[in-house]
Design a protein around this motif. Structure first.
Motif, PDB file in Angstrom:
ATOM      1  N   ARG A 110       0.837  -1.194   0.000  1.00 25.77           N
ATOM      2  CA  ARG A 110       0.000   0.000   0.000  1.00 25.77           C
ATOM      3  C   ARG A 110       0.876   1.249   0.000  1.00 25.77           C
ATOM      4  NH1 ARG A 110      -4.350   0.971   4.759  1.00 25.77           N
ATOM      5  NH2 ARG A 110      -2.415   1.093   5.915  1.00 25.77           N
ATOM      6  N   LEU A 118       1.916  10.709  -3.274  1.00 18.56           N
ATOM      7  CA  LEU A 118       2.507  11.564  -2.245  1.00 18.56           C
ATOM      8  C   LEU A 118       3.450  12.588  -2.864  1.00 18.56           C
ATOM      9  CD1 LEU A 118       3.014  11.921   0.891  1.00 18.56           C
ATOM     10  CD2 LEU A 118       5.020  10.496   0.530  1.00 18.56           C
ATOM     11  N   LEU A 119       4.289  12.120  -3.813  1.00 15.71           N
ATOM     12  CA  LEU A 119       5.350  12.985  -4.337  1.00 15.71           C
ATOM     13  C   LEU A 119       4.986  13.632  -5.667  1.00 15.71           C
ATOM     14  CD1 LEU A 119       8.338  10.569  -3.605  1.00 15.71           C
ATOM     15  CD2 LEU A 119       7.451  12.391  -2.148  1.00 15.71           C
ATOM     16  N   GLY A 121       2.879  15.603  -6.969  1.00 15.32           N
ATOM     17  CA  GLY A 121       2.478  16.981  -7.193  1.00 15.32           C
ATOM     18  C   GLY A 121       3.632  17.953  -7.214  1.00 15.32           C
ATOM     19  N   SER A 122       4.837  17.482  -6.885  1.00 13.48           N
ATOM     20  CA  SER A 122       5.963  18.404  -6.743  1.00 13.48           C
ATOM     21  C   SER A 122       6.584  18.738  -8.093  1.00 13.48           C
ATOM     22  CB  SER A 122       7.019  17.786  -5.830  1.00 13.48           C
ATOM     23  OG  SER A 122       7.500  16.611  -6.419  1.00 13.48           O
ATOM     24  N   SER A 174      -3.909   7.484  -4.093  1.00 12.32           N
ATOM     25  CA  SER A 174      -4.833   7.999  -3.085  1.00 12.32           C
ATOM     26  C   SER A 174      -6.243   7.461  -3.324  1.00 12.32           C
ATOM     27  CB  SER A 174      -4.822   9.524  -3.057  1.00 12.32           C
ATOM     28  OG  SER A 174      -4.961  10.036  -4.342  1.00 12.32           O
ATOM     29  N   VAL A 177      -6.307   3.892  -2.002  1.00 12.60           N
ATOM     30  CA  VAL A 177      -6.460   3.761  -0.546  1.00 12.60           C
ATOM     31  C   VAL A 177      -7.932   3.881  -0.167  1.00 12.60           C
ATOM     32  CG1 VAL A 177      -5.898   4.831   1.668  1.00 12.60           C
ATOM     33  CG2 VAL A 177      -4.135   4.572  -0.068  1.00 12.60           C
ATOM     34  N   ILE A 178      -8.647   4.793  -0.820  1.00 17.93           N
ATOM     35  CA  ILE A 178     -10.071   4.960  -0.526  1.00 17.93           C
ATOM     36  C   ILE A 178     -10.856   3.722  -0.978  1.00 17.93           C
ATOM     37  CG2 ILE A 178     -12.097   6.398  -0.958  1.00 17.93           C
ATOM     38  CD1 ILE A 178     -10.171   8.746  -1.384  1.00 17.93           C
ATOM     39  N   ASN A 227     -10.335  18.081  -9.234  1.00 19.27           N
ATOM     40  CA  ASN A 227      -8.890  18.318  -9.204  1.00 19.27           C
ATOM     41  C   ASN A 227      -8.296  18.366 -10.605  1.00 19.27           C
ATOM     42  OD1 ASN A 227      -8.481  18.609  -6.503  1.00 19.27           O
ATOM     43  ND2 ASN A 227      -8.253  16.408  -6.143  1.00 19.27           N
TER      44      ASN A 227
ATOM     45  N   PHE B 204      -1.562  16.978   6.121  1.00 15.80           N
ATOM     46  CA  PHE B 204      -1.965  17.371   4.770  1.00 15.80           C
ATOM     47  C   PHE B 204      -1.632  18.831   4.479  1.00 15.80           C
ATOM     48  CE2 PHE B 204      -4.387  13.466   4.800  1.00 15.80           C
ATOM     49  CZ  PHE B 204      -4.162  13.034   3.515  1.00 15.80           C
ATOM     50  N   ASP B 211       4.435  21.504  -1.327  1.00 18.82           N
ATOM     51  CA  ASP B 211       4.392  21.208  -2.762  1.00 18.82           C
ATOM     52  C   ASP B 211       3.711  22.286  -3.589  1.00 18.82           C
ATOM     53  OD1 ASP B 211       5.793  18.915  -2.739  1.00 18.82           O
ATOM     54  OD2 ASP B 211       4.078  17.570  -2.750  1.00 18.82           O
ATOM     55  N   SER B 254      14.316  17.836  -2.060  1.00 17.64           N
ATOM     56  CA  SER B 254      13.011  18.486  -1.897  1.00 17.64           C
ATOM     57  C   SER B 254      11.924  17.490  -1.531  1.00 17.64           C
ATOM     58  CB  SER B 254      12.619  19.230  -3.171  1.00 17.64           C
ATOM     59  OG  SER B 254      12.077  18.338  -4.125  1.00 17.64           O
ATOM     60  N   LEU B 255      12.142  16.204  -1.888  1.00 15.34           N
ATOM     61  CA  LEU B 255      11.128  15.196  -1.581  1.00 15.34           C
ATOM     62  C   LEU B 255      11.267  14.654  -0.163  1.00 15.34           C
ATOM     63  CD1 LEU B 255      11.236  13.129  -4.914  1.00 15.34           C
ATOM     64  CD2 LEU B 255       9.749  15.037  -4.346  1.00 15.34           C
ATOM     65  N   VAL B 258       8.612  15.682   2.924  1.00 11.79           N
ATOM     66  CA  VAL B 258       7.306  15.068   2.715  1.00 11.79           C
ATOM     67  C   VAL B 258       7.373  13.565   2.984  1.00 11.79           C
ATOM     68  CG1 VAL B 258       5.630  14.505   0.932  1.00 11.79           C
ATOM     69  CG2 VAL B 258       6.520  16.823   1.102  1.00 11.79           C
ATOM     70  N   THR B 259       8.450  12.932   2.475  1.00 12.95           N
ATOM     71  CA  THR B 259       8.598  11.493   2.668  1.00 12.95           C
ATOM     72  C   THR B 259       8.748  11.146   4.143  1.00 12.95           C
ATOM     73  OG1 THR B 259       9.754  11.483   0.565  1.00 12.95           O
ATOM     74  CG2 THR B 259       9.860   9.479   1.854  1.00 12.95           C
ATOM     75  N   PHE B 262       5.507  11.468   5.934  1.00 14.84           N
ATOM     76  CA  PHE B 262       4.642  10.359   5.557  1.00 14.84           C
ATOM     77  C   PHE B 262       5.020   9.090   6.312  1.00 14.84           C
ATOM     78  CE2 PHE B 262       4.165   6.640   2.691  1.00 14.84           C
ATOM     79  CZ  PHE B 262       2.794   6.545   2.752  1.00 14.84           C
ATOM     80  N   LEU B 263       6.322   8.797   6.350  1.00 17.81           N
ATOM     81  CA  LEU B 263       6.740   7.542   6.975  1.00 17.81           C
ATOM     82  C   LEU B 263       6.478   7.560   8.477  1.00 17.81           C
ATOM     83  CD1 LEU B 263      10.003   6.791   4.972  1.00 17.81           C
ATOM     84  CD2 LEU B 263       7.742   5.738   4.734  1.00 17.81           C
ATOM     85  N   GLN B 266       2.504   7.530   8.997  1.00 14.86           N
ATOM     86  CA  GLN B 266       1.836   6.723   7.988  1.00 14.86           C
ATOM     87  C   GLN B 266       0.433   6.264   8.382  1.00 14.86           C
ATOM     88  OE1 GLN B 266       2.837   2.869   5.514  1.00 14.86           O
ATOM     89  NE2 GLN B 266       4.614   3.806   6.377  1.00 14.86           N
ATOM     90  N   PHE B 269      -2.031   8.984   8.370  1.00 12.46           N
ATOM     91  CA  PHE B 269      -2.087   9.489   7.016  1.00 12.46           C
ATOM     92  C   PHE B 269      -3.007   8.641   6.147  1.00 12.46           C
ATOM     93  CE2 PHE B 269      -0.353  10.456   2.896  1.00 12.46           C
ATOM     94  CZ  PHE B 269      -0.018  11.779   3.026  1.00 12.46           C
ATOM     95  N   LEU B 270      -2.736   7.348   6.072  1.00  9.11           N
ATOM     96  CA  LEU B 270      -3.516   6.490   5.197  1.00  9.11           C
ATOM     97  C   LEU B 270      -4.941   6.335   5.720  1.00  9.11           C
ATOM     98  CD1 LEU B 270      -0.744   3.932   4.242  1.00  9.11           C
ATOM     99  CD2 LEU B 270      -1.761   5.677   2.805  1.00  9.11           C
ATOM    100  N   ILE B 273      -6.877   9.431   4.708  1.00  7.45           N
ATOM    101  CA  ILE B 273      -7.340   9.394   3.324  1.00  7.45           C
ATOM    102  C   ILE B 273      -8.534   8.456   3.203  1.00  7.45           C
ATOM    103  CG2 ILE B 273      -6.751   8.766   0.974  1.00  7.45           C
ATOM    104  CD1 ILE B 273      -3.848   9.260   1.774  1.00  7.45           C
ATOM    105  N   LYS B 279      -7.405  14.410  -0.570  1.00  6.88           N
ATOM    106  CA  LYS B 279      -6.443  14.280  -1.662  1.00  6.88           C
ATOM    107  C   LYS B 279      -6.937  13.304  -2.701  1.00  6.88           C
ATOM    108  CE  LYS B 279      -2.606  15.367  -3.619  1.00  6.88           C
ATOM    109  NZ  LYS B 279      -2.080  16.645  -3.862  1.00  6.88           N
TER     110      LYS B 279
END
Lengths: 304, 279
Positions: A110, A118-119, A121-122, A174, A177-178, A227, B204, B211, B254-255, B258-259, B262-263, B266, B269-270, B273, B279
């Motif tokens: 997952r 997650l990434l 959008g950058s 995303s 996940v939903i 979106n 979020f 970003d 730059s990532l 955020v990473t 997230f970790l 997690q 976060f999940l 969502i 999102k």
């Protein structure tokens, strides 16, 4: 409400508005006020330097009768939305169903499938994407192993949009996940009962999974659509930032941005924004109105 | 039979892993290429660097026109943290009023709040820009932070309203009997129980602010105010003359925030969502 004595009600009224104060200030100064202002500006010519001059509907007339770029950017955006949203949701559902089979290590998988969302959008990932699809990039190197000569994805006006679509589809995590959460809600005895009745996998998918999942599909569809209509960063970074080549990356939001903030045609940009609002509103309304024909709420259906 | 089932299971795992690797490939390519010497970045088809260098990170960190990437990271962090604080505070206040208090026109305000969730940002964009321009706030961080302190991300209000509705009312009532006022109920009872929703909102908000590219590009044009996203976009020259090593190295960095977030978070976060559809 009548049971509350007058002074108490009055007191709560005051307290409530105090709690709401930041939101209310924001609502009037940053949302409702600007909306009225933008509707007014859409009826003017305004370049930020001199004061707005009233031109009535002329911005709208010009947009709908003379503006080829508007037509092309709207068409491109529709094309992008209609291609990327169903693809993204289909991938999300497919992978969610594969992961829902009581597989060991679900958490890890997952996470892996969620990382693109997650990434993605950058700016960094948009640049990587551009590089991967470049004429001599990884995608074409891969194709050449099979003797296929790939096109110059970025430079060719017919193909660059597919680069942007794949970037968007890649971020199906995303929605997945939903979907996963939705799949867990479907009672297992429905499948067991249909097994007894001898229904095949395909029958089960269309007869149980899809209808039971329809509220989640509905939700994902609305959010994904809204979106996607507003996509900007991928078009800006993967294209040249001015809509090229040949307007092939001129997404609606990019056109609006260029009109407003490169040409400082603020009235015109406001008119474009209102047209966008109406279009998104119409599409959302269509999905909402048709939802009663395809969204099922299971046992609660009568109650609703 | 068990053997056949095990084979099916193994095949399914293999397919999921393979597809997962394909998904991660672009990210891995970015990270690993940033350690390759320049001449290998685009010519070597091997993902793993055959020779290893940290030069790109050193060069990239120097940034643009004498402003280092450290500055850009600091700026992005400042904007993101201030946005998180703003959203958490102002949205929880509004959510408390909507879910627990009685007041005039509550239904009306609530429906307006719901409608604003779907409103595209672009409809208010031009007048907001004009407003900030009049206030001389262009090239400041106010346009990026203020909306968060005024609870304009209504999505989070709705998230918290749903969450507060799940908190038993008996708790409020007994607190009222003990003589607590509304603000005490909010701070002592609702806020501590609201923590999971507050964390979801914070995560979020951080990621979206980090970003965000569009509004940063509109409101910031001075290089010492630049954020990480703007810095990377400026390193990148679409006509092909970019210093790719530096660009990839800074993109990789730059990532990271955020990473990491997230970790660490997690689970929240999940779940966030899955239950709210953010999102």
């Amino acid at each position: 409400m009548k049971k509350l004595s007058k002074p108490l009600y009055g007191q709560q009224n005051m307290t409530a508005y105090l709690f709401l104060l930041p939101w209310l200030i924001g609502l009037f100064c940053l949302t409702l006020g600007p909306m009225v202002a933008s509707l007014y500006l859409s009826l003017t010519k305004f370049n930020l330097l001199s004061s707005p001059t009233w031109t009535g509907l002329s911005n709208y007339v010009q947009i709908f009768t003379e503006d080829d770029t508007f037509r092309r950017s709207l068409g491109l955006t529709f094309y992008y939305v209609f291609l990327s949203v169903p693809l993204r949701l289909a991938f999300a559902l497919l992978v969610a169903m594969a992961l829902n089979k009581g597989i060991r290590g679900l958490g890890l998988y997952r996470t892996v499938y969620y990382i693109p969302s997650l990434l993605g959008g950058s700016v960094a990932i948009a640049i990587v994407w551009r590089q991967i699809f470049e004429g001599s990039g990884l995608v074409n190197q891969f194709l050449s192993w099979f003797g296929i000569t790939g096109p110059a994805w970025i430079a060719h006006p017919d193909y660059v949009v597919y680069t942007i679509v794949t970037l968007s589809v890649w971020q199906f995590g995303s929605a997945m996940v939903i979907f996963l959460a939705g799949l867990k809600q479907i009672p297992a005895d429905l499948y067991e009962a249909s097994d007894v009745d001898g229904a095949g996998k395909l029958r089960q998918f269309f007869g149980i999974t899809l209808p039971m999942l329809s509220p989640v599909i509905f939700f994902n569809l609305i959010m994904s659509m809204i979106n996607s209509f507003q996509a900007f960063t991928p078009a800006y970074v993967i294209g040249d930032g001015r809509g090229g080549p040949l307007d092939a990356t001129m997404f609606y939001t990019l056109y609006l941005y260029l009109k407003g903030f490169s040409f400082f045609d603020m009235g015109y940009a406001s008119a474009l924004a209102w047209i966008m609002l109406v279009i998104i509103g119409v599409f959302t309304a269509i999905v909402f109105l048709t939802s009663k024909f395809w969204v099922f709420y299971g046992d609660n259906q009568e109650g609703r | 039979m068990p053997l056949k089932r095990r084979l099916v299971q193994a095949g399914r795992h293999a397919a999921i892993i393979l597809f997962g690797m394909l998904m991660l490939y672009p990210v891995l390519w970015l990270i690993l290429s940033s350690f390759k010497p320049n001449h290998l970045i685009f010519t070597s088809s091997s993902l793993i660097p055959t020779s290893f260098t940290l030069d790109h990170f050193v060069n990239g960190w120097k940034g643009l026109q004498g402003v280092s990437f450290g500055r850009f990271f600091g700026n992005s962090a400042l904007i993101s943290v201030m946005s998180v604080l703003g959203n958490v505070i102002s949205c929880s206040l509004a959510a408390y009023a909507f879910s627990r208090l009685k007041f005039k026109f509550k239904g009306l305000w609530f429906s307006i709040m719901l409608v604003t969730i779907m409103l595209p940002y672009h409809v208010t964009l031009v007048p907001q820009y004009i407003l900030y321009n009049e206030l001389h706030w262009i090239n400041t961080y106010f346009p990026l932070i203020l909306p968060k302190w005024l609870a304009q991300d209504s999505f989070f209000i709705l998230l918290m309203v749903q969450f507060i509705r799940g908190i038993p009312r008996e708790l409020d009532e007994s607190a009222t009997i003990d003589g607590c006022g509304q603000s005490q109920i909010f701070f002592r009872i609702v806020v501590p129980l609201l923590v999971p929703a507050l964390i979801t909102t914070a995560i979020f908000t951080f990621i979206w602010s980090w970003d965000d590219f569009f509004s940063q590009m509109i409101y910031l044009s001075k290089i010492d105010l630049f954020t990480v996203q703007l810095g990377i976009r400026s390193l990148f020259d679409p006509s092909g003359q970019s210093d790719w090593g530096a660009l990839l190295a800074m993109s990789t960095l730059s990532l990271l925030p955020v990473t990491i977030i997230f970790l660490v978070f997690q689970r929240y976060f999940l779940e966030g969502i899955a239950t709210t559809g953010l999102k």
